[in-house]
Every structure is written in structure tokens, then in C-alpha cells.
Enzyme design. Structure first.
Site, PDB file in Angstrom:
ATOM      1  CE  LYS A  34       8.558 -50.902  -9.201  1.00  0.00           C
ATOM      2  NZ  LYS A  34       7.663 -49.802  -9.643  1.00  0.00           N
ATOM      3  CE  LYS A  58       6.691 -48.405  -4.836  1.00  0.00           C
ATOM      4  NZ  LYS A  58       6.023 -47.835  -5.940  1.00  0.00           N
ATOM      5  CB  CYS A 110     -10.183 -13.090  -9.660  1.00  0.00           C
ATOM      6  SG  CYS A 110      -8.424 -12.600  -9.326  1.00  0.00           S
ATOM      7  CD  GLU A 161      17.155 -55.455 -14.267  1.00  0.00           C
ATOM      8  OE1 GLU A 161      15.837 -55.066 -14.280  1.00  0.00           O
ATOM      9  OE2 GLU A 161      17.302 -56.407 -14.846  1.00  0.00           O
ATOM     10  CE1 TYR A 174      10.983 -53.320 -17.158  1.00  0.00           C
ATOM     11  CE2 TYR A 174      12.106 -51.167 -16.872  1.00  0.00           C
ATOM     12  CZ  TYR A 174      10.787 -52.071 -16.884  1.00  0.00           C
ATOM     13  OH  TYR A 174       9.547 -51.439 -16.808  1.00  0.00           O
ATOM     14  CB  CYS A 176      -6.623  -9.443 -12.745  1.00  0.00           C
ATOM     15  SG  CYS A 176      -6.168 -10.022 -11.084  1.00  0.00           S
ATOM     16  CB  CYS A 222      -8.271 -14.057 -12.953  1.00  0.00           C
ATOM     17  SG  CYS A 222      -9.014 -12.630 -13.056  1.00  0.00           S
ATOM     18  CB  CYS A 281      -9.601  -8.206 -10.006  1.00  0.00           C
ATOM     19  SG  CYS A 281     -10.265  -9.590 -11.086  1.00  0.00           S
ATOM     20  CG  ASP A 333       8.666 -43.209 -10.226  1.00  0.00           C
ATOM     21  OD1 ASP A 333       7.863 -43.949 -10.874  1.00  0.00           O
ATOM     22  OD2 ASP A 333       8.377 -42.258  -9.370  1.00  0.00           O
TER      23      ASP A 333
HETATM   24  S1  IVH Z   1      10.422 -55.994 -14.403  1.00  0.00           S
HETATM   25  C1  IVH Z   1       7.197 -59.029 -15.256  1.00  0.00           C
HETATM   26  N1  IVH Z   1      12.084 -54.225 -13.944  1.00  0.00           N
HETATM   27  O1  IVH Z   1       7.651 -51.400 -12.312  1.00  0.00           O
HETATM   28  C2  IVH Z   1       7.770 -57.934 -14.610  1.00  0.00           C
HETATM   29  N2  IVH Z   1       9.978 -53.380 -14.122  1.00  0.00           N
HETATM   30  O2  IVH Z   1       5.526 -51.768 -10.458  1.00  0.00           O
HETATM   31  C3  IVH Z   1       7.730 -56.815 -15.460  1.00  0.00           C
HETATM   32  N3  IVH Z   1       9.632 -51.094 -13.383  1.00  0.00           N
HETATM   33  O3  IVH Z   1       5.310 -52.432 -14.885  1.00  0.00           O
HETATM   34  C4  IVH Z   1       8.562 -55.651 -14.596  1.00  0.00           C
HETATM   35  N4  IVH Z   1      11.847 -50.843 -13.538  1.00  0.00           N
HETATM   36  O4  IVH Z   1       6.967 -50.522 -15.625  1.00  0.00           O
HETATM   37  C5  IVH Z   1      10.864 -54.530 -13.949  1.00  0.00           C
HETATM   38  N5  IVH Z   1      13.894 -52.965 -13.713  1.00  0.00           N
HETATM   39  C6  IVH Z   1      12.719 -53.226 -13.505  1.00  0.00           C
HETATM   40  C7  IVH Z   1      11.816 -51.847 -13.690  1.00  0.00           C
HETATM   41  C8  IVH Z   1      10.381 -52.415 -13.713  1.00  0.00           C
HETATM   42  C9  IVH Z   1      10.658 -50.217 -13.460  1.00  0.00           C
HETATM   43  C10 IVH Z   1       8.352 -50.964 -13.364  1.00  0.00           C
HETATM   44  C11 IVH Z   1       7.490 -51.460 -14.715  1.00  0.00           C
HETATM   45  C12 IVH Z   1       6.329 -52.297 -13.991  1.00  0.00           C
HETATM   46  C13 IVH Z   1       6.292 -51.588 -12.680  1.00  0.00           C
HETATM   47  C14 IVH Z   1       5.824 -52.587 -11.785  1.00  0.00           C
END
Ligand code: IVH
Length: 690
Positions: free
Chosen positions: A117, A315, A409, A115, A227, A432, A427, A412, A119
Site C-alpha cells: 500500500k 495497515k 520575534c 500488494e 495497481y 534581527c 520576523c 529581537c 503512501d
Molecule cells: S486499490 C477500489 N492498491 O490506498 C480499490 N490502493 O486507502 C482501490 N493505495 O485510494 C484501491 N496502494 O490511493 C489499491 N496497491 C494498492 C494501493 C492503493 C495505495 C491507496 C489508494 C487508495 C487508498 C485507500
């Protein structure tokens, strides 16, 4: 209508509205027009007003409910919210798979789900008997902050699960986020309103979730995907793919790209594929998450105190570069905010050459211990604005110099102050020159009074010559002053004449432009439009109490306070009187030059997008006309769009509008509607002889 009939009708309306909310916010595939939706919503609201005792907590009309909080309360998570271990290379992912194989002792390839990740900010929702009862942030993983009232305003989160027989308890876990597009829009509006922009979408999301007033949160473009799960009672879920499917059935969004992969080679292929697709997502993705699909296998592996053994994050490397920090300059904004800017040795990053980067504020410089002469790492934060993220400490020679916080500042030399609960140093001298220049630039800018030819360079010249310092001064320039302007370097007779005509023309602008141009803190273009639509004239607005201001939809207490304070100030009141005397328009309402004046406009209350080139008028003039007629003019076509006005070479917006069934008007249709084909307004004539 009697009580029973009303109750039935309300139940029916709620069900229909929920369904349309789901189609619009989750599926992005609406079935009815915005106006049809508004009719349903209004009918429900009116019935609920007549029968307040019949309004349930989870009625779609009650998303924004509850009073502002004074702080957040913590509550425990029934199942801890763990974190994830991170990996940064394919080799480490292979090691993870080898560990899983060893622990399970299966000897056969394991099925994983890959999946994105996301942000964002993690969140746990608790539904009891299908109703949303609590939303908690992750906090320390064992307990988090209760953010239920704020989360209820996120339209893609159902207040009630779409399910006839919901489980007794269902906790969905996911990520709240702001799309890149919405983030850019929010930041632009913040800058225009004199507020500090957010560093990236995640900060904007976290900041929004922690606002104390749900009404303010409702104005923030938040969204969420799910998720994972916490406690579930009354239902057995056996695998991740089933959970994701369940989310979709319940009306919760799940990530767009999820892929099952058997064995590590397929996992790596999916991770690579996701990396390629990454930039096409509406939200920021900082990696991939690889999880075992079968929950029973997950249980066998368990977790450490910090993270599960059955999942891992991979990552993606952020686009970074290293360069030398040559200097830090300080910019003074319209509201006096001092912003440090890193002056860098030019370096290539993600396809462009970077020589300046934001440092946000002086607290941040201190926190990161950034010193002049440092080798620094820069990153494209939010993949848009380059920012200095860290210092390469190993490269320090000892000759680096600490950064001094400004005690006055830089423009000014006047005193500076740090506001209550603010990181920004300002400021405080309203005279100014930097602030004077920035305020005038803002007043004359395209989004505000749109005084053509009065750009940065001309503003600077006029201010330096002592010809203008405030907006009202512009309208009081007489023939003698314009003669002086004609003799300024780089200008001339023609330029002075054009400037005079442009200033004169701006007097006829709809008053929201004036209101926005005044640069009242927190009042962006959109808020100015809402306020003028509500109050009808600057005078009525000026005399409105803070309480009256907060009654206006989308106007929160902070903005109300700022507006009231602005109009209480004597100097500001004097400005307003001078602008009035100069003939600047204070009243909304139809202008006599418009052929459509007096008639109800087709565009009143509608969302309109302009695309392509118009032969008869500039895009800005068309936009202004539409706004005057009560339209909400937006930049991109969505299911909310009522009309697309298509000029020449309309491009992809036209295709999208067709796909969404949006009404398309040609330029001729548009001109007919606004009456321009019958009554073309004469171009404004300069009134002051040179
Ligand atoms: S699973 C117990 N799936 O990443 C496992 N986390 O760095 C729970 N996050 O705290 C996480 N996308 O906030 C999972 N597809 C995804 C995610 C995800 C983002 C975040 C989540 C977690 C953090 C860990």
C-alpha cells in the site's frame, strides 16, 4: 532536409527516445549513455523547431508544455475511485477472508493478490487510443482535479502506451510518490533556499501535483506506480495479475512486490514478508493491500458506497511513542521564519532517544490543539524526522496551557508578519541578530562559500562582538579586528590567522557559491549553478529582467521574482558592491591557476560522482574544481552518471558504476585531466599581517 525525410526521421527519433525513456525511467536499465540520449533529443528538438507543424502533442520534447494555470478544474471519474477499508490485525484479515468465503459461498480457498500500500497520492490516467489525454486526482472519488499538464512531466509515465494496437480507452489508476531519497534531497534544497521543508514525502507529492506551473513540477522528483483500473473499452482484462502484466507491457510501472496467495494462510505469510521488505522500498509503504485476483469474483461481491468488498488494506503500525511536551521553543531562520520546536521529555523511538520534534508551524499546533504539558504522540514522519502527531486527550488534567502564537520575534522583539498564502510567521526585521547570524552561517557554510573555521560558534562570537553583521563585513576585517578576534574566548592567534586565510581563500570561489551564499529566497545551490552557468557573471545576472530569468531552464517565475527583488534592493546592491571591491570573484570562466584552463573540459556538462578518499585534495576541493569545469557533481551513482572518480576504499558506488557501465577514473586520471599534476596551485597566503 525535405519535409518527408524530416517527418520520417522525427518519427524514428521519437520512437527511439520513448524506448530509452522507458528503459531508463521504468526499467532502470538504460542501454545508451546520457550523452548519446542527449544527441537524439537535441536532433529531434532541432528538427521540430524547423518543422513546428509536424510536432505531435505526445512528442517526448513536449512533456513540459502549456501555460501556468490559475486554478484546477474538476472532472468526473467515469468509474468512481473508491477507498479501502482498513484492518490493523491478522485476526481482522482472517475475518475479511471468512466474509469473502461466506459471500461467494465457494467453500474453496480464494486466490488473492497481495500488494504494497503505497503512501502517495492517488491518480487516474486516461489513455484514448494509447495517448494520455487526462490525469485526474482522486478528489472526492466521484470527481477529481485535472492535473494532466503536471502529470505529463513525470518521466516514468508514458505519454503514449507502448503498444501497437492500444484499446480505445484505458484508465490506469495508481499512486504518485516521491522516493525517500529524492524527498530528503528536495527538503535539503528547500531549507538551503530558505523555503519551508515538507513534512513527509506524501505532502511533498501532493504539493508538487498542485503547483500551477508545470515547469516547476518538472523540477520535482515525482514518480508513479499503477495497481488498478477505471474505464477500459476495447479490451477485456480478467484478473489483477493480468492487469499488472499489462501495465508492464504498456510501459507503466507497477509495484515491485506483488504476490499471489491462495487462502488466508498464504495471504498472511505474504503480508508478513512485505512488512520485512518494507524498509527496502524506495518509497513509503504504510501497509499491504489484499485483493481478489479474479475480476468476475470481484463483480459478484460489489462494493459499498465507500470501498470495494473484494479488497482490504492491512495497515502496518507506525513507529510511535508517547511523551510529555515540556515546552515549545521558537527558532528564527535565515529568512526570519519562526519555527516552533517541541521540547520533550526524552523518549526512545525506533532506536534513538528523542527530546525534540518538529511542530512545523503554528497553524498545525492549533489544528491539533497541542498544549504545553500535554501527553503527546510522536512518530517518525517519513521515517526520518520525528514529529508530534497528536495529543492524548484522555490524559489531559486541565492544567495544560494553550500555546500562544508569537506576536513579536523571540530574539529581537521586533514585529512579525504572516505572508500572503503562507502558514509561516516571519520576523520582518532584517537586522534581527538571529537572522544576521543565520545568514552569515549560511554564507560561510560548506555548500556555499566554505569558509573553514567560520562555524556556528565563531559566527556567534563575531556577531556578538559587533565585528560583522553581513558577508561584506567579513572581507573588510583589518589587522586591528583580527587582533581583537585573536583575543576572543576560545580563539587565539592561530585561529585568527586561519580564519583570515580562509576568508581570503574564499574570494577565489566560483561565483555560484557566492550567489548561493547570499541566501536569496528559493535559490538553492543547484539553481545558483544553473544561473551562473547561464549568465557567466554576477553583474549580468544582477541586471537580468524577470523575463530573462524565466527563460533559463529550471528557473520558474517564483525564483525569478525573488532574484529580481533581491537585486532591486538598495541595501543588497551596496553589499554586492562592497564584495566586488573586496575582490570576491564575480565571473565564471577558467581560473589562471588551473593547468587545464582554456581547454575544453572533459567534464563540461557531465554528471560526475566522487567516491573514496583522494590523496591529493579534499573531496570538497575536488568537487569545486569539477563544478568550475562545468560538471554536475552528484552524490549517488545512477544511469545518468558519466564519470565516477574513485579514490581509496571506494565501496559500493564503484560496484554500482561498474554494473551500469559508467566510466571510472582513478585519482591520477582525474588530476591529469584537471592539470593538477603539472600545476599545483600554491596554498593561499594570509595577506593581512597580524
Ligand atoms: S486499490 C477500489 N492498491 O490506498 C480499490 N490502493 O486507502 C482501490 N493505495 O485510494 C484501491 N496502494 O490511493 C489499491 N496497491 C494498492 C494501493 C492503493 C495505495 C491507496 C489508494 C487508495 C487508498 C485507500
Amino acid at each position: 532536409m525535405d519535409r518527408d525525410t524530416a517527418a520520417k526521421r522525427m518519427a524514428d527519433l521519437r520512437q527511439r527516445i520513448r524506448r530509452h525513456d522507458y528503459l531508463y525511467y521504468v526499467e532502470a536499465a538504460p542501454e545508451i549513455s546520457d550523452s548519446a540520449y542527449d544527441r537524439l533529443f537535441r536532433e529531434l528538438r532541432d528538427l521540430e523547431a524547423a518543422f513546428p507543424e509536424l510536432v505531435p502533442e505526445d512528442s517526448p520534447t513536449r512533456r513540459v508544455a502549456g501555460q501556468p494555470l490559475s486554478g484546477f478544474v474538476s472532472r468526473p471519474h467515469r468509474v468512481p475511485m473508491l477507498s479501502l477499508d482498513n484492518t490493523y490485525s491478522e485476526a481482522e484479515l482472517r475475518e475479511f477472508d471468512a466474509r469473502v468465503d461466506r459471500w461467494l459461498g465457494a467453500g474453496i480457498p480464494v486466490e488473492y493478490v497481495v500488494e504494497p500500500k503505497i503512501d502517495g497520492v492517488s491518480l487516474s490516467l486516461r489513455y484514448e487510443d494509447g495517448r494520455l489525454v487526462q490525469a485526474l486526482t482522486r478528489g472526492n472519488g466521484r470527481e477529481g482535479d485535472v492535473v494532466t499538464a503536471n502529470v505529463r512531466t513525470i518521466r516514468s509515465i508514458p505519454l503514449r502506451l507502448r503498444c501497437a494496437a492500444p484499446p480505445a480507452v484505458f484508465e490506469a489508476r495508481g499512486e504518485v510518490f516521491m522516493s525517500r531519497e529524492e524527498f530528503a534531497r528536495l527538503n535539503q534544497a528547500r531549507e538551503e533556499a530558505g523555503e519551508t521543508p515538507f513534512a513527509n514525502p506524501r505532502n511533498a507529492t501532493a504539493g508538487s501535483l498542485k503547483l500551477l506551473d508545470p515547469r516547476e513540477v518538472a523540477g520535482r522528483p515525482l514518480d508513479a506506480v499503477f495497481y488498478g483500473h477505471g474505464e477500459i473499452v476495447g479490451l477485456t482484462v480478467e484478473r489483477q495479475t493480468d492487469l499488472l502484466q499489462l501495465f508492464r507491457e504498456y510501459g507503466l510501472k507497477s509495484p515491485e512486490f506483488t504476490q499471489t496467495a491462495t487462502g488466508i494462510e498464504e495471504v498472511l505469510a505474504a503480508v508478513r514478508r512485505l512488512a520485512e521488505l518494507r524498509s527496502g522500498f524506495a518509497y513509503e509503504i504504510d501497509g499491504a493491500v489484499v485483493k481478489i485476483n479474479e475480476f468476475e469474483l470481484r463483480e459478484r461481491l460489489g462494493a459499498t458506497a465507500r470501498a470495494p468488498r473484494w479488497a482490504i488494506a492491512y495497515k502496518y503500525a507506525a513507529e510511535k511513542a508517547r511523551t510529555r511536551l515540556r515546552d515549545i521553543t521558537v527558532q528564527v531562520g535565515r529568512t526570519g521564519a519562526l519555527t516552533p520546536v517541541a521540547e520533550l521529555e526524552p523518549v526512545g523511538l525506533a532506536g534513538s532517544t528523542i527530546s525534540r520534534a518538529t511542530l512545523h508551524n503554528f497553524d498545525e499546533i492549533e489544528r491539533k490543539d497541542i498544549r504545553l504539558g500535554d501527553l503527546v504522540e510522536i512518530e517518525k514522519a517519513g521515517e526520518v524526522i520525528p514529529a508530534v502527531v497528536s495529543v492524548v486527550l484522555e490524559a489531559r488534567t486541565g492544567h495544560e496551557r494553550p500555546v500562544q502564537r508569537p506576536v513579536s520575534c523571540p530574539v529581537c522583539r521586533g514585529p512579525v508578519r504572516r505572508g500572503r498564502d503562507e502558514v509561516v510567521i516571519r520576523c520582518v526585521n532584517p537586522e534581527c541578530p538571529a537572522q544576521v547570524r543565520e545568514r552569515l552561517r549560511h554564507f560561510a557554510a560548506r555548500g556555499a562559500m566554505d569558509i573553514e573555521t567560520l562555524g556556528e560558534a565563531v559566527v556567534n562570537l563575531l556577531v556578538d562582538e559587533g565585528l560583522v553583521a553581513t558577508p561584506a563585513d567579513l572581507y573588510e576585517l583589518g589587522p586591528r579586528e583580527f587582533n581583537r578576534i585573536a583575543n576572543l574566548p576560545g580563539l587565539g592567534f592561530k585561529s585568527a590567522q586561519n580564519l583570515q586565510a580562509a576568508i581570503e581563500k574564499s574570494k577565489q570561489n566560483p561565483p555560484w557559491r557566492l550567489l548561493f551564499g547570499l541566501g536569496i529566497r528559493h535559490v538553492g545551490a543547484k539553481a545558483a549553478q544553473i544561473l551562473m552557468q547561464h549568465f557567466g557573471s554576477i553583474d549580468v545576472l544582477m541586471n537580468a529582467s524577470e523575463e530573462e530569468l524565466t527563460q533559463v531552464p529550471e528557473i520558474g517565475p517564483i525564483m525569478a521574482e525573488s532574484i529580481a527583488a533581491f537585486f532591486r534592493n538598495d541595501a543588497n546592491r551596496r553589499q554586492i558592491e562592497r564584495l566586488r571591491r573586496a575582490g570576491v570573484r564575480f565571473e565564471t570562466g577558467p581560473r589562471t591557476s588551473s593547468g587545464a584552463a582554456g581547454q575544453a573540459s572533459l567534464f563540461m556538462g557531465k554528471t560526475v560522482v566522487l567516491t573514496g578518499t583522494l590523496a591529493g585534495m579534499t573531496r570538497d576541493a575536488a568537487k569545486q574544481k569539477l563544478v568550475e569545469l562545468g560538471a554536475n557533481v552528484t552524490g549517488s551513482v545512477s544511469a545518468k552518471t558519466d564519470f565516477l572518480i574513485a579514490g581509496d576504499s571506494p565501496g559500493s558506488k564503484l560496484q554500482k558504476a561498474r554494473a551500469l557501465g559508467v566510466t571510472i577514473l582513478s585519482e591520477a586520471d582525474f588530476l591529469r585531466e584537471i592539470g593538477r599534476d603539472r600545476d599545483v596551485a600554491a596554498p593561499p597566503q594570509p595577506v593581512l599581517g597580524l
